[in-house]
Design a protein around this motif. Structure first.
Motif, PDB file in Angstrom:
ATOM      1  N   ALA A 183      53.893 -83.204  34.103  1.00  0.00           N
ATOM      2  CA  ALA A 183      52.473 -83.530  33.982  1.00  0.00           C
ATOM      3  C   ALA A 183      51.723 -83.054  35.224  1.00  0.00           C
ATOM      4  CB  ALA A 183      52.287 -85.035  33.802  1.00  0.00           C
ATOM      5  N   GLU A 184      50.416 -82.878  35.071  1.00  0.00           N
ATOM      6  CA  GLU A 184      49.600 -82.380  36.178  1.00  0.00           C
ATOM      7  C   GLU A 184      49.755 -83.230  37.429  1.00  0.00           C
ATOM      8  OE1 GLU A 184      44.923 -81.850  37.516  1.00  0.00           O
ATOM      9  OE2 GLU A 184      45.417 -82.439  35.461  1.00  0.00           O
ATOM     10  N   VAL A 185      49.783 -84.542  37.276  1.00  0.00           N
ATOM     11  CA  VAL A 185      49.845 -85.426  38.442  1.00  0.00           C
ATOM     12  C   VAL A 185      51.097 -85.168  39.271  1.00  0.00           C
ATOM     13  CG1 VAL A 185      50.969 -87.287  37.117  1.00  0.00           C
ATOM     14  CG2 VAL A 185      49.691 -87.823  39.210  1.00  0.00           C
ATOM     15  N   ASN A 186      52.222 -84.840  38.617  1.00  0.00           N
ATOM     16  CA  ASN A 186      53.471 -84.598  39.339  1.00  0.00           C
ATOM     17  C   ASN A 186      53.476 -83.233  40.019  1.00  0.00           C
ATOM     18  OD1 ASN A 186      54.593 -87.112  38.537  1.00  0.00           O
ATOM     19  ND2 ASN A 186      55.110 -86.248  36.548  1.00  0.00           N
ATOM     20  N   TRP A 187      53.040 -82.197  39.290  1.00  0.00           N
ATOM     21  CA  TRP A 187      52.958 -80.872  39.899  1.00  0.00           C
ATOM     22  C   TRP A 187      51.938 -80.876  41.045  1.00  0.00           C
ATOM     23  CZ3 TRP A 187      56.033 -77.044  40.342  1.00  0.00           C
ATOM     24  CH2 TRP A 187      56.886 -76.659  39.314  1.00  0.00           C
ATOM     25  N   ARG A 188      50.834 -81.559  40.827  1.00  0.00           N
ATOM     26  CA  ARG A 188      49.792 -81.588  41.856  1.00  0.00           C
ATOM     27  C   ARG A 188      50.296 -82.252  43.129  1.00  0.00           C
ATOM     28  NH1 ARG A 188      43.461 -83.119  40.767  1.00  0.00           N
ATOM     29  NH2 ARG A 188      42.714 -82.917  42.915  1.00  0.00           N
TER      30      ARG A 188
END
Length: 400
Positions: free
Chosen positions: A205-210
């Motif tokens: 998810a975006e939150v983890n990659w970010r």
């Protein structure tokens, strides 16, 4: 899996490790052997340090330093001394350490993910003594500190970034779930490649990659000109947020694979693949655009879904035309990262289900540290180039 099968695999790992110089491996050997010798001394004395017991057989009397020059580098051993009875650690021969046994122990810990129960078995085989879970946990903590130090080390100026992820089975409570292993590889302006970090997350998810990418920035990553990765919504959004305006190169190999899902006639697959390769292998962006337009026009009536997909997606694989020509072949796909993921999968397949996320991270970090150290001693990955396009004027084209 039977022990015999595990042992055969471990023998292969040992042979591989024995052919490569690796200072990081020597440090791990040093930690494991020194801890194992302390555990054996406590077993012989029948007492832990400073423990008062009627069963005590003697007394700890400090340590004697001994440096061994091994194939993997110098190892500083702290040999435990004993007062009141004769003692010498059985996990090393007096004057010569059994390097093969130690490599077997370390290799098996890597393969097994260093679970507490498994390390207990390994240390018992190595030293002939049983150990408690608390003692093994202390040893695992020391190994984790090595990985944590690497994962928090300064990054510096990086020209190209290659990102990839894979999924592994991890036990969380009473359930087994899939967790994502994120990884970043950088190539600096001298053409040298380096593994920048890895992290275990619940998903891509975006939150983890970010969070992962922001961690690289906090560690000093700067000077970036292009990022190569596969197409994933969470990763794309994170790149936009953390590195706005930086070129993004969608992996050409995955684009080629994805195209097959839009070809309605099986017999047309080879022809379509050849035309996509022609686009990617064009001498410059102008010719690539011309070949792409020709492909779209050719199939827009007979295979409209393919034509539409190609028109909307293949241009994302053309950003590589904005970097020096002699850098393009190695940066147009995410193969640099995927090769490392494939090696990790080869080891994790033996483990099956990891007891926890820390165990997965420990194994992955240990392997990547070894690979990174090897790369530092190799010649440059990319050739020097005098072609320096105005990267600041280039922006990744966004598809609505």
């Amino acid at each position: 899996m039977a022990y015999q099968s595990e042992y055969t695999l471990l023998e292969q790992v040992i042979q591989m490790l024995a052919t490569k110089e690796d200072s990081k491996f020597s440090k791990v050997i040093e930690k494991v052997v020194n801890e194992a010798m302390k555990l054996e001394r406590a077993k012989t004395l029948q007492a832990e340090p400073y423990e008062r017991t009627e069963d005590r057989m003697g007394y700890a009397n400090g340590f004697k330093n001994k440096t061994l020059a091994l194939a993997t580098g110098k190892v500083l051993l702290k040999i435990p001394q004993v007062r009141g009875l004769e003692f010498y650690p059985s996990c090393i021969e007096k004057g010569i350490r059994s390097e093969r046994a130690l490599k077997l122990a370390i290799a098996e810990m890597y393969v097994k993910g260093v679970s507490t129960r498994r390390v207990s078995d390994i240390v018992e085989i190595l030293c002939g003594t049983e150990v408690s879970s608390s003692q093994v946990s202390r040893l695992a903590k020391e190994l984790d500190e090595e990985a944590t130090s690497w994962r928090s080390s300064p990054v510096g100026q990086i020209q190209y970034l290659v990102l990839d992820a894979t999924y592994e089975s991890v036990r969380v409570g009473s359930k087994v779930v899939k967790q994502s292993l994120l990884m970043a590889i950088g190539v600096d302006y001298e053409g040298k490649r380096q593994i920048l970090g890895t992290e275990v997350a619940n998903s891509e998810a975006e939150v983890n990659w970010r969070s992962f990418l922001e961690g690289l920035v906090r560690r000093g990553l700067h000077g970036l000109t292009m990022i190569t990765s596969d197409d994933h919504a969470g990763l794309r959004a994170a790149i936009d947020a953390v590195f706005p305006g930086i070129l993004w190169q969608r992996c050409q190999f995955h684009l080629q694979q994805n195209a097959r899902g839009y070809v309605t006639r099986k017999d047309d697959v080879p022809a379509v693949a050849a035309e996509i390769r022609k686009v990617f292998n064009a001498p410059d962006e102008q010719n690539a655009e011309r070949y792409l337009q020709s492909l779209v026009e050719k199939y827009e009536k007979t295979q409209p879904r393919l034509a539409q997909w190609a028109d909307e997606n293949l241009r994302e694989g053309l950003s590589v035309f904005h970097i020096p020509e002699n850098h393009r072949r190695k940066l147009r796909t995410s193969n640099l990262a995927e090769r490392q993921m494939k090696e990790i999968k080869r080891r994790t397949k033996v483990v099956g289900v990891f007891p926890n996320a820390d165990s997965l991270l420990r194994l992955a970090a240990a392997m990547l540290i070894e690979q990174n150290d090897q790369w530092q001693n190799e010649k440059r990955y990319l050739p020097e180039s005098n072609d320096r396009p105005a990267f600041k004027e280039i922006y990744r084209k966004k598809v609505a």
